[in-house]
Structures are given as structure tokens and as C-alpha cells.
Design a protein around this motif. Structure first.
Motif, PDB file in Angstrom:
ATOM      1  N   THR A  12       0.624   0.592  -8.361  1.00  0.00           N
ATOM      2  CA  THR A  12      -0.003   1.563  -7.704  1.00  0.00           C
ATOM      3  C   THR A  12      -1.691   2.129  -7.502  1.00  0.00           C
ATOM      4  N   LEU A  13      -2.180   0.902  -8.855  1.00  0.00           N
ATOM      5  CA  LEU A  13      -3.236   1.047  -9.344  1.00  0.00           C
ATOM      6  C   LEU A  13      -4.677   0.421  -8.011  1.00  0.00           C
ATOM      7  N   PRO A  14      -4.190  -0.435  -7.662  1.00  0.00           N
ATOM      8  CA  PRO A  14      -5.234  -1.144  -6.781  1.00  0.00           C
ATOM      9  C   PRO A  14      -5.211  -0.593  -5.120  1.00  0.00           C
ATOM     10  N   LEU A  15      -3.943   0.283  -4.748  1.00  0.00           N
ATOM     11  CA  LEU A  15      -4.089   1.258  -3.691  1.00  0.00           C
ATOM     12  C   LEU A  15      -4.979   2.195  -3.733  1.00  0.00           C
ATOM     13  N   ALA A  16      -4.353   3.337  -5.742  1.00  0.00           N
ATOM     14  CA  ALA A  16      -5.341   4.047  -5.393  1.00  0.00           C
ATOM     15  C   ALA A  16      -6.880   3.870  -5.422  1.00  0.00           C
ATOM     16  N   SER A  17      -7.274   2.483  -5.767  1.00  0.00           N
ATOM     17  CA  SER A  17      -8.512   2.537  -5.928  1.00  0.00           C
ATOM     18  C   SER A  17      -8.963   1.841  -4.598  1.00  0.00           C
ATOM     19  N   HIS A  18      -8.411   1.462  -3.975  1.00  0.00           N
ATOM     20  CA  HIS A  18      -8.755   0.749  -2.491  1.00  0.00           C
ATOM     21  C   HIS A  18      -8.776   2.133  -1.478  1.00  0.00           C
ATOM     22  N   LEU A  19      -8.184   3.029  -2.281  1.00  0.00           N
ATOM     23  CA  LEU A  19      -8.298   4.432  -1.353  1.00  0.00           C
ATOM     24  C   LEU A  19      -9.451   5.416  -1.823  1.00  0.00           C
ATOM     25  N   ALA A  20      -9.382   4.901  -2.746  1.00  0.00           N
ATOM     26  CA  ALA A  20     -10.727   6.132  -3.788  1.00  0.00           C
ATOM     27  C   ALA A  20     -12.156   5.325  -3.721  1.00  0.00           C
ATOM     28  N   ARG A  21     -11.879   4.256  -3.132  1.00  0.00           N
ATOM     29  CA  ARG A  21     -13.648   3.211  -2.518  1.00  0.00           C
ATOM     30  C   ARG A  21     -13.860   3.543  -1.382  1.00  0.00           C
ATOM     31  N   ALA A  22     -12.463   3.557  -0.431  1.00  0.00           N
ATOM     32  CA  ALA A  22     -12.932   4.000   1.322  1.00  0.00           C
ATOM     33  C   ALA A  22     -13.664   5.347   1.383  1.00  0.00           C
ATOM     34  N   GLY A  23     -12.597   5.702   0.119  1.00  0.00           N
ATOM     35  CA  GLY A  23     -12.926   7.757   0.381  1.00  0.00           C
ATOM     36  C   GLY A  23     -14.533   8.009   0.102  1.00  0.00           C
TER      37      GLY A  23
END
Lengths: 143, 143
Positions: A12-23
Motif C-alpha cells: 500500500t505504501l508505495p502507491l500512497a506515496s506516488h499518489l501524494a507526490r503526483a497530487g
DNA sequence: TATTGTTATACTCTATAACTATA
DNA sequence: TATAGTTATAGAGTATAACAATA
């Protein structure tokens, strides 16, 4: 090239990280001169949600070093979005408070944020977005 | 002081951001000397998930500047976790590939990551964690 | 003595521009 | 001329240590 992220072997964590970064990138790139950055947004929001609070408490919530926070609060205070006042009960403490101007800026920034999120989450329907939000809220409220 | 995050007026992005920040901090703090950092983990994972790929494609997925990637790949290559080879069809390109050592390190890091996530997501049951994961996967796969 | 916030400083992360080698 | 990758450099973001004011 397909630039989407898949895989991560069920983590889950890498996905949340990419989401946050992109956002945050999208939010900061949508900023006009004078708009607040995403880091400033986080501070303003915390102070609105919790009401006036000491710098040390802000630091504890963000897991940020005190020395960083000083600069962030200086920026916000120079623009009149927050104020620091001494705690009369313990004059070592600075109590940070949102100003009316800060509240106005915060509302405007939330409008930008909503647009960014709408784009970012376009793969999900309204109900799914609610589920995602509520799961994240529960995760973060439990810490 | 309660250091949990609430509020944010129904916005998903700040919550995802705090989750990612807390998670990476925990992962990097659980690292022993010789373990990879979370940034290195992201590169290794991408190359495993997609197979050998050009640096430019890695850059596009991460939204990272090429010049940053050079340093990251140098670190990984010095430790024997990835290799660069010239693309015979276009000798300007470097194709990045995971080594067997890289694969071993990646598995070990996933074990650390699982422990961090288990702690981070303790408020959710197994099914809810699955839902969260799948929603994030769909969001990120759509970009 | 201990704590809150500040300053000084260094280290990491990121972006821009100029360079190289290939196309 | 244009493109893939690299180097040099500067600017954010972050952490540690030493300091001033207050407890």
C-alpha cells in the motif's frame, strides 16, 4: 510509454506515496503567484482543524523538526495568514493561530485541491472515493 | 497531546501524504546499515515489475528529473543491485536491469515494508486493507 | 536544570542548464 | 539538429547542535 504504476507486490505504501507526490506536484503547479504551497496548506489546515496550538504540538503531529517549522511559520506570518502569540500561562510557548486572511486563503486553496483530487481520482466513482477517504481517515486517526 | 490527523475537510490527498511520510520514515528508521532506502526501493521495484527499461522511462513514471536518477542508479549499481547496459538498437540509451542480488535485497526490503505497513494500518481489518490497496491500485493504474 | 523556540549549519532531495555521445 | 544520459550547480526540504528566554 505507459507511465502508470502497477505491481508493488500488494504493498500500500508505495502507491500512497506516488499518489501524494503526483497530487502535490499538480497542486503546486496549479498555483498562481501568491498562492500557498502544499506545505503551508498543511500547517494552515492543522491550525484550523484544531484551533490555536503551540509550535511543539504542530511539530509532533507532522513529525517535523522544530527548526523547519520556524521557517514555515515565518512565511505564513509575513503574509498575515497566521499569528504567533505568547502563551500567558507559559511564556516560553508560542501559540499559533489562523487569521481571518488565513481562513480565506485556505478556502481558496481547498478549491484548487478539490480540482486536483477530482482529476487524480477520476478512475473511482463517488462512492469509491468516499470509501477511500474514510479508510485513510481511520488509518490516520489511529496514530 | 494527540498527534493523530483528523479533519482536512474531506480531502484525500493530505491524508495520503501523511500516511506516505510516516511510512517511509518508519521504513528508513528500521533500516540496518546496508539496507536500501525507500527511494532505492521504488526504483528496484519498478525495474522488477516492468523488466529492463530505459532511464528515460523510469524518469517518466516517477516524474523525477533525469539528473536525479543518475545518482540513484549509481548508488544501486555500486552495490551491484542493478546494471546499466547500452541498448544495441540505440546506443544513446541505457537499459536498467535488476541483478540477482538486487532481487534478493528487494525481497528482504519487502519483508521490512510489510512490518511497517502492518503497524501503520493496524486500525483496519484484513478485508479493509485489501479494499484500500485495490482502490489505490486502480487510482495509480489510471494515470 | 529542563523546556520552548530560534539560529547556524550540513545533508538529502529536486530542478535547470550546459555538456557528451550518439542518432 | 535532436535525443539519452551525465555533470555542475543552485534551491527546497530536513535534521542536529548550540543558543536565548523562560520555567
Amino acid at each position: 510509454m505507459n507511465t502508470s504504476i502497477t505491481g508493488y507486490a500488494g504493498h500500500t505504501l508505495p502507491l500512497a506515496s506516488h499518489l501524494a507526490r503526483a497530487g502535490w506536484r499538480a497542486l503546486d503547479q496549479s498555483a498562481q503567484p501568491g498562492d500557498v504551497t502544499h506545505r503551508q496548506l498543511l500547517v494552515l489546515t492543522l491550525v484550523r482543524d484544531r484551533g490555536p496550538m503551540a509550535q511543539q504540538d504542530i511539530r509532533d503531529v507532522f513529525g517535523l523538526d522544530s527548526s523547519n517549522l520556524v521557517g514555515l511559520l515565518n512565511e505564513l506570518e509575513e503574509r498575515g495568514l497566521t499569528v504567533r502569540r505568547r502563551d500567558p500561562n507559559d511564556r516560553r510557548r508560542h501559540i499559533v493561530e489562523l487569521t481571518p486572511d488565513g481562513s480565506v486563503v485556505l478556502d481558496a486553496t481547498y478549491a484548487r485541491l478539490a480540482a486536483v483530487e477530482d482529476d487524480l481520482l477520476h478512475a473511482l466513482g463517488a462512492e469509491e472515493r468516499q470509501v477511500l477517504l474514510q479508510l485513510l481517515q481511520r488509518v490516520m486517526a489511529s496514530r
